[in-house]
Design a protein around this motif. Sequence first.
Motif: not given
Length: 127
Positions: A53-75
Amino acid sequence: MIFSPPYQIIIVDDDQDTRQLLKHWIQDACKNKVVLHFYTNFDDAKAHVKKEGAQVHIVIVDLHIGTEHGEDFIAELNHMDKGMKIIATSVDMSLTAAIECFNNGASYFIDKPLEQKKCHRDSESLH
């Protein structure tokens, strides 16, 4: 997908100053038409999106959080096929980083440091 207020916006960034700037700018630009959700890691943000039921319209994501990379999260967000607009942010201004974000499903790429004029211009294009 047609968006209607209140717009649900997720901001994923581990920098508190960036989160506060975005909160101020978005609330100022959109008045009472937005609900903001803040996360400092990809797993918590992903759990929010996956909630039934979660409705999300926009996600603003930093590509570098700690050692994680946002490219995979975006995918991953893109594969959920929920019609979200995804905006990537990064200090990495390389063309390669931007292209990878677009290939993974990001709609926009905003380089850091964030500037209010640039963010306002980019947010206007979302309407």
